[in-house]
Enzyme design. Structure first.
Site, PDB file in Angstrom:
ATOM      1  N   LYS A  32      -8.522  -0.833   0.638  1.00 22.38           N
ATOM      2  CA  LYS A  32      -9.523  -1.364   1.560  1.00 22.38           C
ATOM      3  C   LYS A  32     -10.401  -2.338   0.790  1.00 22.38           C
ATOM      4  O   LYS A  32     -11.053  -1.972  -0.180  1.00 22.38           O
ATOM      5  CB  LYS A  32     -10.363  -0.222   2.148  1.00 22.38           C
ATOM      6  CG  LYS A  32     -11.330  -0.658   3.227  1.00 22.38           C
ATOM      7  CD  LYS A  32     -10.613  -1.250   4.426  1.00 22.38           C
ATOM      8  CE  LYS A  32      -9.741  -0.249   5.139  1.00 22.38           C
ATOM      9  NZ  LYS A  32      -9.130  -0.825   6.353  1.00 22.38           N
ATOM     10  N   GLU A  86       0.810  -1.223   0.000  1.00 26.33           N
ATOM     11  CA  GLU A  86       0.000   0.000   0.000  1.00 26.33           C
ATOM     12  C   GLU A  86       0.841   1.269   0.000  1.00 26.33           C
ATOM     13  O   GLU A  86       1.649   1.508   0.903  1.00 26.33           O
ATOM     14  CB  GLU A  86      -0.938   0.019   1.213  1.00 26.33           C
ATOM     15  CG  GLU A  86      -1.885   1.217   1.194  1.00 26.33           C
ATOM     16  CD  GLU A  86      -3.008   1.132   2.214  1.00 26.33           C
ATOM     17  OE1 GLU A  86      -3.844   2.040   2.254  1.00 26.33           O
ATOM     18  OE2 GLU A  86      -3.036   0.133   2.975  1.00 26.33           O
TER      19      GLU A  86
END
Length: 579
Positions: free
Chosen positions: A200, A184
């Site tokens: 997410k 990420e």
């Protein structure tokens, strides 16, 4: 905190960004208390404005210092809240150009520090907050213990194979080590354009191609996962708006699915243009920690999570990154990250997931464990070995020392070991034996034991012939400190030499040990033996050191020219000469 630090940033994806290695810091900036965080950020800003490159990390708990509303939620992270070095520049060696053999590292399976029942109870408390409207998403996390051994770069190289992460890297100081396989991106700044990629939404990879494709498509269409992702997108849009030109915040990519070896991940892309006069430090002060690891609204979620999570997160869900003098910057989110103190044999791995009102506790537990699969895939398969001498009049010689060494190895390497059962099985295996012998105990990961007893002969003539060989593995290889069945490099060196024993010489020109014995050189009435470190802690060596008959000292090949000894507990000290 540290006299030295280095940081390696690595994109393991095919065609990924060039790596960066920062070393030789001119200054190291550390914050250990909440009051030191903002001054440390200002010191980083000053260093960058004076022409230095800055690189380092912030722990999650540093975020409590960035908003007055979080002042009374602050907690000790158990380590530095912030650690950055100022550097003259960086180089870009490929991962293969760096030292560290992945086969010389050991990484155990993650062991959660809480049980599923405790986790489910915490989820239910989060749900109470959600139904009360205190916040509408919270990222609940917990820590896992992971056994680690070997050089930090070797550990990273081993885990890199099962993650292929785009935002990975290694940070090492005198105090601690971080190994991050993060997929990420937190944010980047390039020519004044800020980009954030909040992640997410997670689904497992499947071995069947058609099923795997269907899993990814299901994730992309999942309304719950899309809703969670959108909540974080909205949070980060609002965060970025505080440092961006009016009207410049955009979401050009929403709900895309990226693919990694163990998981599919839903990712969105947010961009904006940084306001004149602001820089990467302003962005950090405004949007850290990343909304994808807190919840929304961020402050309310962080305040509640402070009470709901049983321990500080530390580096986990913090950020590691770099800032250039020209203003460009890049920071990750420290997920899929192991952190440990130098010399420790257990690292902390954090796992977590975003919770909303319709989250199912058991499903969330499974999702958290899924995120740790990149570690589980690299578990080493080997047995521990303990080799002992049996004497009819004494039984197993120095049995308690052997059991203590095996117990220590088992604890370090996350093996199950029942000392009482081992003692009983050893005594049963040698009961009634009338001849001396060599006893070999093999301990499997799960605790199963196998015992072999066989006769042995003394060398036909002494001094025995001993050859010298370059150390065939990295000095940080964990197999040099623990006796395991993965010892082919020991046996190969001895068989190829044709001598009774082969002694290893490290890259610095020092003798370390033999393939099956420690080395001793007599000088001024004492036996000199190489210092502890990259060698097996032999039981005979331990006894001689305790008795004061041996002392640790560097040994070179020149010291062996006039004769020396090789020895282990099975055969004792044996006079030796160079072949």
């Amino acid at each position: 905190m540290a006299n030295a630090m280095w940081i390696y940033f690595d994109d393991a994806r095919a065609g990924g960004a060039a790596p960066r290695l920062y070393s030789g810091a001119s200054e190291i900036i550390v914050a250990r208390t909440q009051a030191e965080v903002l001054p440390a950020l200002e010191a980083i800003r000053a260093g960058v404005r004076s022409g230095s490159h800055a690189a380092g990390y912030l722990s999650y708990e540093a975020g409590y210092a960035l908003d007055p509303a979080l002042k009374y939620s602050a907690r000790d992270s158990g380590g530095p809240l912030l650690c950055f070095g100022l550097f003259d520049g960086f180089v870009s060696p490929s991962i293969d150009q760096l030292p560290g053999d992945p086969d010389g590292a050991m990484v155990g399976v993650p062991r959660p520090r809480i049980g599923p029942e405790e986790y489910v109870a915490a989820v239910e408390r989060v749900r109470e907050h959600l139904f009360a409207g205190d916040f509408y998403q919270a990222n609940l996390t917990f820590g896992c213990d992971v056994a680690v051994a070997g050089d930090v770069l070797a550990v990273y190289k081993r885990l890199r194979r099962s993650s292929l992460a785009g935002w990975g890297g290694v940070l090492r100081t005198d105090e601690l080590a971080l190994v991050s396989c993060s997929p990420e991106q937190f944010f980047t700044i390039r020519d004044g354009v800020v980009e954030a990629l909040p992640m997410k939404g997670t689904a497992p990879r499947l071995t069947d191609a058609d099923s795997d494709r269907a899993e990814a498509e299901a994730l992309a269409a999942d309304e719950k996962q899309r809703a969670e992702n959108l909540m974080i997108v909205d949070l980060m849009r609002n965060d970025l708006a505080r440092v961006s030109e009016t009207g410049s915040v955009a979401v050009p990519d929403l709900f895309r699915v990226d693919h990694y070896p163990t998981v599919h991940q839903m990712v969105s892309r947010i961009t904006s243009r940084l306001r004149d006069g602001l820089d990467a430090v302003d962005v950090l002060k405004t949007i850290f920690p990343c909304g994808s690891v807190t919840g929304a609204p961020k402050i309310a979620a962080m305040q509640a999570l402070r009470r709901l999570e049983g321990e500080a997160r530390g580096a986990y869900t913090g950020s590691m990154g770099w800032i250039e003098p020209g203003g460009d910057a890049a920071f990750n989110v420290l997920i899929r990250t192991l952190a440990w103190r130098n010399g420790a044999t257990v690292a902390r791995l954090g796992l977590g997931s975003g919770l909303v009102v319709d989250s199912k506790p058991r499903d969330e537990w499974d999702e958290c464990l899924l995120k740790g699969d990149f570690v589980r895939r690299e578990e080493r398969q080997f047995d521990l070995i303990e080799t002992m001498r049996f004497d009819p009049s004494e039984g197993i010689v120095e049995l308690e020392r052997h059991l203590a060494r095996l117990k220590g190895s088992a604890e370090d390497l996350d093996f199950r070991f029942d000392r009482h059962a081992a003692r009983n099985e050893l005594q049963a295996a040698t009961f009634g034996r009338k001849e001396r012998g060599m006893v070999r105990l093999l301990l499997a990961k799960g605790g199963a034991m196998a015992i072999q007893v066989k006769p042995f002969d003394d060398p036909e003539e002494t001094p025995v012939r001993v050859a010298l060989a370059p150390l065939p593995v990295d000095p940080g290889d964990f197999r040099l400190r623990y006796k395991t069945t993965d010892r082919h490099f020991y046996d190969k060196a001895r068989s190829e030499s044709g001598a009774y024993e082969a002694l290893f010489v490290d890259p610095d020109g020092h003798v370390t040990e033999g393939s099956r014995s420690n080395v001793f050189v007599e000088k001024d009435g004492k036996l000199l033996t190489p210092p502890s470190g990259s060698l097996m802690p032999g039981v005979l060596r331990e006894i001689l050191l305790e008795q004061g008959k041996a002392v640790e000292a560097p040994v070179t090949p020149d010291d062996l020219k006039d004769g020396f000894f090789v020895g282990n507990i099975v055969r004792g000290l044996i006079p030796a000469k160079l072949a």
